[in-house]
Motif scaffolding. Structure first.
Motif, PDB file in Angstrom:
ATOM      1  N   ASN A  80      64.453 -21.354  58.569  1.00 31.56           N
ATOM      2  CA  ASN A  80      64.326 -22.785  59.408  1.00 31.56           C
ATOM      3  C   ASN A  80      64.692 -22.557  60.913  1.00 31.56           C
ATOM      4  OD1 ASN A  80      63.188 -23.708  57.174  1.00 31.56           O
ATOM      5  ND2 ASN A  80      64.805 -25.128  56.387  1.00 31.56           N
ATOM      6  N   ALA A  81      65.312 -21.658  61.182  1.00 35.37           N
ATOM      7  CA  ALA A  81      65.906 -21.637  62.626  1.00 35.37           C
ATOM      8  C   ALA A  81      64.839 -20.483  63.407  1.00 35.37           C
ATOM      9  CB  ALA A  81      67.294 -21.144  62.598  1.00 35.37           C
ATOM     10  N   HIS A  82      64.190 -19.934  62.350  1.00 36.37           N
ATOM     11  CA  HIS A  82      63.117 -18.616  62.981  1.00 36.37           C
ATOM     12  C   HIS A  82      64.263 -17.570  63.485  1.00 36.37           C
ATOM     13  CE1 HIS A  82      59.842 -21.495  62.066  1.00 36.37           C
ATOM     14  NE2 HIS A  82      60.298 -22.267  63.130  1.00 36.37           N
ATOM     15  N   ASP A  83      65.146 -17.277  62.543  1.00 39.63           N
ATOM     16  CA  ASP A  83      66.063 -16.291  63.161  1.00 39.63           C
ATOM     17  C   ASP A  83      65.998 -15.042  62.339  1.00 39.63           C
ATOM     18  OD1 ASP A  83      68.300 -14.665  63.759  1.00 39.63           O
ATOM     19  OD2 ASP A  83      69.753 -16.072  62.845  1.00 39.63           O
ATOM     20  N   ARG A  84      64.951 -14.305  62.709  1.00 36.97           N
ATOM     21  CA  ARG A  84      64.643 -12.827  62.217  1.00 36.97           C
ATOM     22  C   ARG A  84      65.945 -11.730  61.935  1.00 36.97           C
ATOM     23  NH1 ARG A  84      62.724  -7.527  62.602  1.00 36.97           N
ATOM     24  NH2 ARG A  84      60.853  -7.157  61.344  1.00 36.97           N
ATOM     25  N   GLU A  85      66.509 -11.737  62.899  1.00 32.78           N
ATOM     26  CA  GLU A  85      67.815 -10.839  62.593  1.00 32.78           C
ATOM     27  C   GLU A  85      68.742 -11.403  61.778  1.00 32.78           C
ATOM     28  OE1 GLU A  85      67.521  -7.733  64.035  1.00 32.78           O
ATOM     29  OE2 GLU A  85      65.748  -8.597  64.835  1.00 32.78           O
ATOM     30  N   GLY A  86      69.013 -12.710  61.918  1.00 30.36           N
ATOM     31  CA  GLY A  86      69.788 -13.477  61.081  1.00 30.36           C
ATOM     32  C   GLY A  86      69.384 -13.167  59.640  1.00 30.36           C
TER      33      GLY A  86
ATOM     34  N   GLU B  45      56.745  -6.512  56.652  1.00 29.11           N
ATOM     35  CA  GLU B  45      55.505  -7.141  56.695  1.00 29.11           C
ATOM     36  C   GLU B  45      55.381  -8.481  56.266  1.00 29.11           C
ATOM     37  OE1 GLU B  45      51.399  -6.178  54.631  1.00 29.11           O
ATOM     38  OE2 GLU B  45      51.929  -4.528  56.017  1.00 29.11           O
ATOM     39  N   TRP B  46      55.774  -8.847  54.933  1.00 30.52           N
ATOM     40  CA  TRP B  46      55.808  -9.979  54.524  1.00 30.52           C
ATOM     41  C   TRP B  46      56.543 -11.250  55.050  1.00 30.52           C
ATOM     42  CZ3 TRP B  46      58.475 -14.067  52.351  1.00 30.52           C
ATOM     43  CH2 TRP B  46      57.629 -14.982  51.711  1.00 30.52           C
ATOM     44  N   ILE B  47      57.839 -10.918  55.640  1.00 32.34           N
ATOM     45  CA  ILE B  47      58.633 -11.849  56.305  1.00 32.34           C
ATOM     46  C   ILE B  47      57.901 -12.213  57.670  1.00 32.34           C
ATOM     47  CG2 ILE B  47      60.813 -11.391  54.944  1.00 32.34           C
ATOM     48  CD1 ILE B  47      61.800 -10.080  57.239  1.00 32.34           C
ATOM     49  N   ASP B  48      57.486 -11.201  58.312  1.00 30.15           N
ATOM     50  CA  ASP B  48      56.836 -11.191  59.699  1.00 30.15           C
ATOM     51  C   ASP B  48      55.780 -12.062  59.480  1.00 30.15           C
ATOM     52  OD1 ASP B  48      58.822  -9.914  60.911  1.00 30.15           O
ATOM     53  OD2 ASP B  48      57.781  -8.089  61.157  1.00 30.15           O
ATOM     54  N   ARG B  49      54.817 -11.858  58.486  1.00 29.18           N
ATOM     55  CA  ARG B  49      53.476 -12.547  58.491  1.00 29.18           C
ATOM     56  C   ARG B  49      53.745 -14.024  57.986  1.00 29.18           C
ATOM     57  NH1 ARG B  49      51.443  -9.775  54.920  1.00 29.18           N
ATOM     58  NH2 ARG B  49      51.887 -10.809  53.153  1.00 29.18           N
ATOM     59  N   GLU B  50      54.393 -14.183  56.906  1.00 33.29           N
ATOM     60  CA  GLU B  50      54.581 -15.484  56.019  1.00 33.29           C
ATOM     61  C   GLU B  50      55.670 -16.361  56.641  1.00 33.29           C
ATOM     62  OE1 GLU B  50      52.388 -16.389  53.880  1.00 33.29           O
ATOM     63  OE2 GLU B  50      51.450 -14.586  53.649  1.00 33.29           O
TER      64      GLU B  50
ATOM     65  N   HIS C 140      55.482 -19.382  61.804  1.00 29.82           N
ATOM     66  CA  HIS C 140      56.405 -20.600  61.793  1.00 29.82           C
ATOM     67  C   HIS C 140      56.889 -21.058  60.442  1.00 29.82           C
ATOM     68  CE1 HIS C 140      54.288 -20.210  65.871  1.00 29.82           C
ATOM     69  NE2 HIS C 140      55.814 -20.030  66.060  1.00 29.82           N
ATOM     70  N   GLY C 141      57.353 -20.273  59.466  1.00 32.11           N
ATOM     71  CA  GLY C 141      57.489 -20.847  58.232  1.00 32.11           C
ATOM     72  C   GLY C 141      58.714 -21.923  58.252  1.00 32.11           C
ATOM     73  N   HIS C 142      58.653 -22.958  57.203  1.00 31.19           N
ATOM     74  CA  HIS C 142      59.753 -23.841  57.151  1.00 31.19           C
ATOM     75  C   HIS C 142      59.808 -24.295  55.603  1.00 31.19           C
ATOM     76  CE1 HIS C 142      62.338 -26.830  58.743  1.00 31.19           C
ATOM     77  NE2 HIS C 142      61.983 -27.642  57.811  1.00 31.19           N
ATOM     78  N   LEU C 143      61.263 -24.339  55.185  1.00 33.44           N
ATOM     79  CA  LEU C 143      61.309 -24.721  53.933  1.00 33.44           C
ATOM     80  C   LEU C 143      62.138 -26.012  53.687  1.00 33.44           C
ATOM     81  CD1 LEU C 143      63.147 -21.364  52.210  1.00 33.44           C
ATOM     82  CD2 LEU C 143      61.318 -22.719  51.110  1.00 33.44           C
ATOM     83  N   ASP C 144      61.484 -26.812  53.057  1.00 34.22           N
ATOM     84  CA  ASP C 144      62.212 -28.203  52.551  1.00 34.22           C
ATOM     85  C   ASP C 144      62.520 -28.148  51.276  1.00 34.22           C
ATOM     86  OD1 ASP C 144      62.584 -29.491  55.141  1.00 34.22           O
ATOM     87  OD2 ASP C 144      60.141 -29.761  55.013  1.00 34.22           O
ATOM     88  N   VAL C 145      63.793 -28.098  50.637  1.00 34.13           N
ATOM     89  CA  VAL C 145      64.131 -27.597  49.320  1.00 34.13           C
ATOM     90  C   VAL C 145      64.535 -29.144  48.611  1.00 34.13           C
ATOM     91  CG1 VAL C 145      66.129 -27.028  47.728  1.00 34.13           C
ATOM     92  CG2 VAL C 145      65.462 -25.764  49.953  1.00 34.13           C
TER      93      VAL C 145
END
Length: 108
Positions: A21-27, A49-54, A59-64
């Motif tokens: 949700n923070a778009h923190d790829r390194e994290g 590839e998947w995490i970069d694309r999806e 701008h992926g976002h998860l609401d649990v």
């Protein structure tokens, strides 16, 4: 009703959702074991590839909505710029060191 990310039970899963949700790829990458794997709708995918694309370029976002299996299985609304919003399931394998070695997702 969604669950606040800070209230998710499993620390690794909570950190995963926070990083997405923070778009923190390194994290996010720091949470994964070096040989971590991902499956989407039952098919193994190339993790990077998947995490970069999806997640990151779209701008992926998860609401649990719900968690089970001690916080390692989620039912969530996932949205990104490619697919819009959909109801998804997520499951995580967390190793003894607290890092995620596998996660699986797909439509719920």
């Amino acid at each position: 009703m969604t669950i606040q990310t800070a209230r998710l039970s499993d620390p690794a899963v909570r950190a995963f959702v926070t990083a997405v949700n923070a778009h923190d790829r390194e994290g996010l990458l720091a949470l994964l074991t070096p040989d971590a794997t991902v499956a989407d709708d039952g098919a193994d995918r190339d993790l990077t590839e998947w995490i970069d694309r999806e997640i990151f370029s779209s701008h992926g976002h998860l609401d649990v909505d719900r968690e089970s299996a001690g916080g390692r299985a989620l039912l969530a609304h996932y949205s990104n710029d490619t697919w819009g919003e959909m109801r998804t399931r997520w499951s995580f394998t967390v190793e003894d060191d607290g890092r995620i070695s596998r996660f699986e997702t797909g439509q719920a």
